[in-house]
Design a protein around this motif. Sequence first.
Motif: not given
Length: 355
Positions: A96-103
Amino acid sequence: MGNTNNDGGVFTVSADLLYRQITEVFARWGMSAAHAATAARIMVETDLAGIDSHGVGMLPHYQRGFAEGRLDPRAEPAILRDTPAAALIDSRHGIGHVAAEAAMSLAIRKAREGSIGIVAVTGSNHYGAAGWYARMAAEQGCVGLSLTNAPTPFLVPVFGTERALGTNPIGFAAPGADPRRPVLLDMATTTVAYGKVAIARRAGKPLPPGWAIAADGGPETNAAVAAEARALAPLGGDRVHGGHKGYGLALMVEILCATLTGARPGDETGHFFLAIDPGFFRDTQAFEADLEALAARMRANRPSDPAQPVLVPGDPEHDAVHRRRRTGIPLLPALVEEIRAVCSESGAPFLLEDG
């Protein structure tokens, strides 16, 4: 090999060593170096802030997700819908961290360009601490909101006996004159996050009444039993103490993160991010000055115990970062052994040796 110290049964490790350990595991999963660096950095910074329930303590959970095929380490997030004010990202079952930071980065960019940005994520996994992403916005001068649901139910609704919702946390941050020290609220909509039950289990400590719910609907204080049952009380506990409010907040988060994004209940995680440029509403420096004055007014409130001054949300995390950068990140021996097991299962070298 890095150095760790055993102090009274608690290991302390440097942030750099912990980062290396996490990235070694992720690399063995086949995660790209860039994605491994993102997730590991967020996890370590979460531990530095003293949020031990959402940093490296989640690594065994992520290992299980990877082993069971629920977490795809090679996933590349994709934007499904995009407008000047809003976007929807598919995490494709990545960590989740990857998509969340991008979002949140995209939401901040939209807020800078048009005063507000809303970006949601579907098809994701656990993203760590909600407050970390809210802080991202504050450090860029924006007011930030970060929400996430969870496919695994923990919360037992008021008047209910069965688990029905996740801990569904809320992260909120607003920048003052020092963007590195924002007002930062990070809270579960259960009385505590499940990770704190896991910490108590590792430490062999009982739970306070009101954290977990027993099979008969009463309080469960045995941490090992509660960790297995995973039945948590909503924020406030029972109806008399405001548990209906915690339940209502959890339901709100569920709607914004799952119902709105299409994340499948019981299978996927969804996230919701909001960034607001305060400069759209008023002079930015005036906003920041008024926020600092508000925080100072709270801290100046006469404490009931002179030894414990009134705090503003974010104060404990700020102090923890400075302290742990100097002294290291403490890890309970039980967690160290769980990390050792993760390394063994993934084939990664175990770096957290004592000595």
